[in-house]
Design an enzyme around this catalytic site. Structure first.
Site, PDB file in Angstrom:
ATOM      1  N   ARG A 172       0.817  -1.214   0.000  1.00 55.44           N
ATOM      2  CA  ARG A 172       0.000   0.000   0.000  1.00 55.44           C
ATOM      3  C   ARG A 172       0.854   1.270   0.000  1.00 55.44           C
ATOM      4  O   ARG A 172       0.431   2.295  -0.516  1.00 55.44           O
ATOM      5  CB  ARG A 172      -0.965  -0.005   1.189  1.00 55.44           C
ATOM      6  CG  ARG A 172      -2.106  -0.962   0.937  1.00 55.44           C
ATOM      7  CD  ARG A 172      -3.103  -1.005   2.047  1.00 55.44           C
ATOM      8  NE  ARG A 172      -4.338  -1.623   1.562  1.00 55.44           N
ATOM      9  CZ  ARG A 172      -5.299  -2.067   2.345  1.00 55.44           C
ATOM     10  NH1 ARG A 172      -5.195  -1.973   3.653  1.00 55.44           N
ATOM     11  NH2 ARG A 172      -6.379  -2.601   1.827  1.00 55.44           N
ATOM     12  N   LYS A 232     -19.274 -18.577   0.675  1.00 53.71           N
ATOM     13  CA  LYS A 232     -20.694 -18.439   1.003  1.00 53.71           C
ATOM     14  C   LYS A 232     -21.531 -17.733  -0.054  1.00 53.71           C
ATOM     15  O   LYS A 232     -21.149 -16.675  -0.544  1.00 53.71           O
ATOM     16  CB  LYS A 232     -20.835 -17.603   2.272  1.00 53.71           C
ATOM     17  CG  LYS A 232     -20.276 -18.234   3.495  1.00 53.71           C
ATOM     18  CD  LYS A 232     -20.505 -17.306   4.663  1.00 53.71           C
ATOM     19  CE  LYS A 232     -19.925 -17.888   5.932  1.00 53.71           C
ATOM     20  NZ  LYS A 232     -19.977 -16.911   7.008  1.00 53.71           N
ATOM     21  N   GLY A 239      -9.964 -10.259  -1.076  1.00 55.66           N
ATOM     22  CA  GLY A 239      -8.817 -10.622  -0.244  1.00 55.66           C
ATOM     23  C   GLY A 239      -8.245 -11.988  -0.580  1.00 55.66           C
ATOM     24  O   GLY A 239      -7.047 -12.140  -0.865  1.00 55.66           O
ATOM     25  N   GLY A 249     -13.218  -4.682   0.731  1.00 58.29           N
ATOM     26  CA  GLY A 249     -14.611  -4.267   0.901  1.00 58.29           C
ATOM     27  C   GLY A 249     -15.110  -3.313  -0.174  1.00 58.29           C
ATOM     28  O   GLY A 249     -16.237  -3.457  -0.667  1.00 58.29           O
TER      29      GLY A 249
HETATM   30  P1  ADP Z   1     -12.620 -13.242  -1.396  1.00 62.79           P
HETATM   31  O1  ADP Z   1     -11.905 -12.914  -0.110  1.00 62.79           O
HETATM   32  O2  ADP Z   1     -11.677 -13.232  -2.565  1.00 62.79           O
HETATM   33  O3  ADP Z   1     -13.839 -12.384  -1.613  1.00 62.79           O
HETATM   34  P2  ADP Z   1     -14.068 -15.407  -0.154  1.00 62.79           P
HETATM   35  O4  ADP Z   1     -13.671 -14.897   1.180  1.00 62.79           O
HETATM   36  O5  ADP Z   1     -15.484 -15.307  -0.543  1.00 62.79           O
HETATM   37  O6  ADP Z   1     -13.128 -14.772  -1.290  1.00 62.79           O
HETATM   38  O7  ADP Z   1     -13.755 -16.979  -0.248  1.00 62.79           O
HETATM   39  C1  ADP Z   1     -12.512 -17.554  -0.031  1.00 62.79           C
HETATM   40  C2  ADP Z   1     -12.613 -18.835   0.746  1.00 62.79           C
HETATM   41  O8  ADP Z   1     -13.502 -19.766   0.156  1.00 62.79           O
HETATM   42  C3  ADP Z   1     -11.272 -19.517   0.812  1.00 62.79           C
HETATM   43  O9  ADP Z   1     -10.815 -19.512   2.146  1.00 62.79           O
HETATM   44  C4  ADP Z   1     -11.543 -20.934   0.305  1.00 62.79           C
HETATM   45  O10 ADP Z   1     -10.867 -21.935   1.045  1.00 62.79           O
HETATM   46  C5  ADP Z   1     -13.036 -21.047   0.475  1.00 62.79           C
HETATM   47  N1  ADP Z   1     -13.588 -22.112  -0.386  1.00 62.79           N
HETATM   48  C6  ADP Z   1     -13.472 -22.220  -1.718  1.00 62.79           C
HETATM   49  N2  ADP Z   1     -14.041 -23.364  -2.160  1.00 62.79           N
HETATM   50  C7  ADP Z   1     -14.527 -24.000  -1.076  1.00 62.79           C
HETATM   51  C8  ADP Z   1     -15.219 -25.248  -0.871  1.00 62.79           C
HETATM   52  N3  ADP Z   1     -15.535 -26.055  -1.877  1.00 62.79           N
HETATM   53  N4  ADP Z   1     -15.557 -25.566   0.396  1.00 62.79           N
HETATM   54  C9  ADP Z   1     -15.253 -24.758   1.428  1.00 62.79           C
HETATM   55  N5  ADP Z   1     -14.605 -23.570   1.303  1.00 62.79           N
HETATM   56  C10 ADP Z   1     -14.243 -23.209   0.067  1.00 62.79           C
HETATM   57 MG    MG Z   2     -12.335 -13.465   1.929  1.00 59.88          MG
END
Ligand code: ADP
Ligand code: MG
Length: 400
Positions: A36, A197, A354, A377
């Site tokens: 950053r 999720k 992230g 965010g």
């Molecule tokens: P970002 O931070 O890029 O927005 P998220 O926080 O939504 O992404 O999701 C990342 C997480 O999702 C990772 O920690 C990864 O391990 C988890 N993940 C991906 N596929 C699966 C799965 N099939 N089952 C459980 N967790 C998963």
């Molecule tokens: Mg995340």
């Protein structure tokens, strides 16, 4: 949207109040990742070259409106001086006498960092008197903190109404890339949304199906979609209570002519652990003890072909549990393909989030993407189609 940039600004001898994001990871009182700080360099250099006096505003952590010595920005000044190759002065307050004296001592080309703006409650409440106190130290305002632009705080929003306001270089880069990916993309435009999720990305999915030509769903959230379509997901992570919502998104995609790609095949294991024995399964062939942890090879192959047939890619969320190889294969395979196409100039590939940034770094191909947003965010809210107050305040149409 149109906004003024530093190319439009009169700089010589003027005090530029620059909002940056210096909320950096620290370990033992030292900056442990200077990404950053480096991101702020082009704006600072441009201001210095134009003869401006550079006054930096930033927040650190969550002091909740009180002076918290452990959350001082003081250690940032020497770290910034190092990446800048130029001295950076520090003032122990962001308003009042200490700040005014430090600003008065500046000569054109000098750089000063003011203390944590969140030491005052008026920052987060966007208090008008606090914004005016900040504005005392500037002739112009530059916002270079896209990652803080989803907050309407005094230093991210209020100031833009009190001083001539400009987008900094990093802000301009980010806004231009995001506009290319979702605002006015070259079509066809493909989205990849993964991660854990559905519930945390509902608004994002609802917005994307109205804007994209194709959307691939992966990661844990794909399990919820598979379950909603009547497939057995065994012991997988799955938000069963979101099944109806998943069906609603499938309908919405149909109504908006957005082609949805759900997994064709999946990788399962009995344990979610690094190196757990992995098997490839077709849909519906998941045993009750098995967990879906990654996209299968056919799914990745189809996704890569969809990239070949697209002009633009916007990606948030890994396709699998990339932190635990071998369940990184799907994400890494798709990331490499996107990076190759982007490098060859065949695809505008933009990603953010992230864990997505971590996954692309893990795959070793973040640099080949057209743009990777580290904004977290703010990036997600932008993908949700929300107006970001810090960006809106810079817009020429919104000038009061
Ligand atoms: P970002 O931070 O890029 O927005 P998220 O926080 O939504 O992404 O999701 C990342 C997480 O999702 C990772 O920690 C990864 O391990 C988890 N993940 C991906 N596929 C699966 C799965 N099939 N089952 C459980 N967790 C998963
Ligand atoms: Mg995340």
């Amino acid at each position: 949207m149109t906004f003024a940039t530093l190319d439009d600004a009169e700089l010589q001898g003027r005090r530029a109040l620059v909002r940056v994001d210096f909320n950096v990871p620290m370990a033992d009182g030292e900056v442990s990742d200077d990404t950053r700080l480096r991101a702020a360099v082009p704006t600072i250099e441009k201001l210095r070259a134009g003869g401006a006096k550079v006054v930096l505003l930033a927040h650190f952590d969550r002091p909740k409106g009180k002076f918290v010595p452990a959350m001082s920005l003081a250690p940032i000044a020497p770290a910034l001086a190092k990446v800048l190759g130029h001295p950076v002065a520090f003032a122990p307050d962001c308003v009042g006498k200490d700040a005014a004296e430090a600003v008065a001592a500046l000569k054109p080309g000098d750089v000063l960092l003011l203390e944590n703006v969140r030491f005052y409650p008026g920052e987060e409440s966007n208090d008008a008197a606090f914004a005016r106190a900040l504005a005392e130290n500037g002739d112009l305002y530059v916002n270079d903190a896209f990652s803080a632009a989803h907050r309407a705080h005094a230093s991210t929003e209020g100031l833009a109404h009190l001083l001539p306001a400009y987008a900094g270089e990093q802000m301009r880069l980010e806004l231009t890339a995001l506009d290319k990916a979702l605002g006015r993309p070259e079509r066809p435009v493909l989205g990849i949304v993964g991660g854990s999720k559905v519930s945390s990305k509902l608004d994002l999915l609802r917005n994307l199906v109205t804007k994209l030509d194709k959307l691939a769903i992966g990661g844990g959230m794909a399990n919820t979609f598979l379950y909603a379509q009547g497939h057995d997901v065994g012991a997988s992570y799955c938000e069963k209570e979101m099944a109806e919502t998943a069906r609603e998104i499938i309908r919405l995609a149909g109504q908006n002519n957005c082609k949805l790609f759900l997994p064709l095949d999946i990788v399962v294991a009995e344990k979610m652990a690094p190196g757990a024995p992995a098997r490839i399964r077709s849909l519906g062939a998941v045993d009750e003890h098995e967990r879906i942890l990654d996209a299968g090879p056919e799914t990745v192959e189809r996704l890569n072909r969809a990239m070949d047939n697209s002009k633009t890619l916007i990606w948030n969320g890994p396709l699998g549990v990339f932190e635990m190889p071998p369940f990184d294969k799907g994400t890494v395979g798709a990331a490499h393909h996107a990076a190759e196409l982007a490098k060859a100039g065949k695809l505008v590939a933009v990603a953010g989030g992230g864990d997505t940034v971590a996954a692309l770094n893990h795959a070793g191909c973040a640099e080949d993407f057209t743009f990777v947003s580290t904004a977290g965010g703010a990036f997600l809210e932008w993908m949700e189609g929300k107006e970001l107050p810090g960006v809106a305040a810079l817009s020429k149409q919104n000038k009061r």
